[in-house]
Design an enzyme around this catalytic site. Sequence first.
Site, PDB file in Angstrom:
ATOM      1  CD1 TRP A 131       0.177 -24.168  24.172  1.00 26.34           C
ATOM      2  CD2 TRP A 131       2.370 -24.584  24.373  1.00 26.34           C
ATOM      3  NE1 TRP A 131       0.706 -23.234  25.013  1.00 26.34           N
ATOM      4  CE2 TRP A 131       2.048 -23.452  25.163  1.00 26.34           C
ATOM      5  CE3 TRP A 131       3.697 -25.011  24.348  1.00 26.34           C
ATOM      6  CZ2 TRP A 131       2.991 -22.759  25.921  1.00 26.34           C
ATOM      7  CZ3 TRP A 131       4.657 -24.335  25.098  1.00 26.34           C
ATOM      8  CH2 TRP A 131       4.292 -23.221  25.872  1.00 26.34           C
ATOM      9  CG  ASP A 191      -0.240 -30.843  25.473  1.00 28.86           C
ATOM     10  OD1 ASP A 191      -0.568 -30.818  26.671  1.00 28.86           O
ATOM     11  OD2 ASP A 191       0.447 -29.944  24.928  1.00 28.86           O
ATOM     12  CE  LYS A 194      -1.120 -24.784  30.924  1.00 31.23           C
ATOM     13  NZ  LYS A 194      -0.646 -23.457  30.914  1.00 31.23           N
TER      14      LYS A 194
HETATM   15  C1  LIG Z   1      -1.413 -27.005  25.921  1.00 33.98           C
HETATM   16  C2  LIG Z   1      -0.025 -26.798  26.440  1.00 33.98           C
HETATM   17  N1  LIG Z   1       0.937 -27.694  26.124  1.00 33.98           N
HETATM   18  C3  LIG Z   1       2.202 -27.569  26.553  1.00 33.98           C
HETATM   19  C4  LIG Z   1       2.572 -26.494  27.335  1.00 33.98           C
HETATM   20  C5  LIG Z   1       4.008 -26.384  27.790  1.00 33.98           C
HETATM   21  O1  LIG Z   1       4.070 -26.779  29.092  1.00 33.98           O
HETATM   22  P1  LIG Z   1       5.435 -26.711  29.935  1.00 33.98           P
HETATM   23  O2  LIG Z   1       5.709 -25.252  30.134  1.00 33.98           O
HETATM   24  O3  LIG Z   1       5.070 -27.442  31.183  1.00 33.98           O
HETATM   25  O4  LIG Z   1       6.500 -27.375  29.157  1.00 33.98           O
HETATM   26  C6  LIG Z   1       1.615 -25.541  27.712  1.00 33.98           C
HETATM   27  C7  LIG Z   1       1.992 -24.418  28.576  1.00 33.98           C
HETATM   28  O5  LIG Z   1       1.249 -23.516  28.845  1.00 33.98           O
HETATM   29  C8  LIG Z   1       0.291 -25.696  27.243  1.00 33.98           C
HETATM   30  O6  LIG Z   1      -0.662 -24.806  27.563  1.00 33.98           O
END
Ligand SMILES: Cc1ncc(COP(=O)(O)O)c(C=O)c1O
Length: 361
Positions: free
Chosen positions: A102, A173, A197
Amino acid sequence: MSTVYNFNAGPSTLPRDVMEIARDEFLNYDNLGYSIMEASHRSPEFQNVIDTAEKNIRSLLNISDDYSVLFLQGGASTQFSMVPVNLLSTTQTADYAQTGAWSEKAIKEAQRCGSVKIVASSKDSNYNHIPEIESWDPTENNGYLHITSNNTIFGTQFHQFPKCSPESPLIADMSSDILSRKLDINEFGLIYAGAQKNLGPSGVTVVIINKNLLGRIPKNLPAMLDYNTHIKSTSLYNTPPTFAIYIIMLTTNWIIKNGGLANIEEVNNKKAQLLYDKIDTGDFYSCPVEKASRSKMNVCFRLPSEELEATFLKSAKDEGMIGLKGHRSVGGTRASIYNAMPLDGVQFLVDFMSNFEKKNG
Ligand SMILES: Cc1ncc(COP(=O)(O)O)c(C=O)c1O
């Protein structure tokens, strides 16, 4: 009601109490004769929902009026671009810690917008740890420093945060560990988190932003990508994901009712300890993550062979446990034990692991 223990990484299990309230109120919210899903986002009923959700988040994290709390759309992935588009000037560099898939995506988006430096990376060791903060190499006068506080796929987590300043703030994040532990919000300039989550269902992203950053926002950004738009209209510029925000309200009510973040953190610590102790006992199970960096939300572990892992997943499903497969990019097994996973669920998994080892070890 779900009759399984759901270890999915997200969307993931929600507190049973929350689901029961949502079920009971689904057709007739607050004796109005219709569902909150059918209410106008401009109605007093929904205004009360979004106000309560915000108030709950503020009270749980002790957020002062120096910060705005927003409910946005486009997932955490949209924040990968919104952060640099709003906050990174053409004369500055943004520092990023590269600690997993991510953060790689966040870096890629920021690189489209401006100058980016990777100040720490654990890529060479397949993201099995968070690099020691003391060893990082930050840019002088950086625009900001971005971290991913919990790496959902690789099962690592920051257990302390880099010290930053109002001029070069810390941006996190927190999609997979928001509201899982106590936090000093003042250490952060901006936090964002996809809800799916610890907060509620997918479809809404919570952004907490220090107002001292708003002066950086360039003029003439597309309205939906401009934090100012959403602050001025208190997250009601366009139609927000009303039902998802309603579930955030219920979930944060549940956290408050259950002793707030102090209690949630204590239970999360117990769950993680129970599971890691099981993995570390003997050599049947193993954890690829260095001990000091292990996540209390996403516990990754391996069995002696991929064949045994496949059998493990199938038997676990037969016993009523789903979502234990590791992310497709890393394989293995992973138990996501977010706030809503009860201690009993982790104990059930640990007992199953002991029996599986006895039969197959
Ligand atoms: C740490 C983290 N950041 C970003 C995301 C991406 O999130 P989204 O699918 O809401 O764009 C996720 C998705 O699992 C994640 O675990």
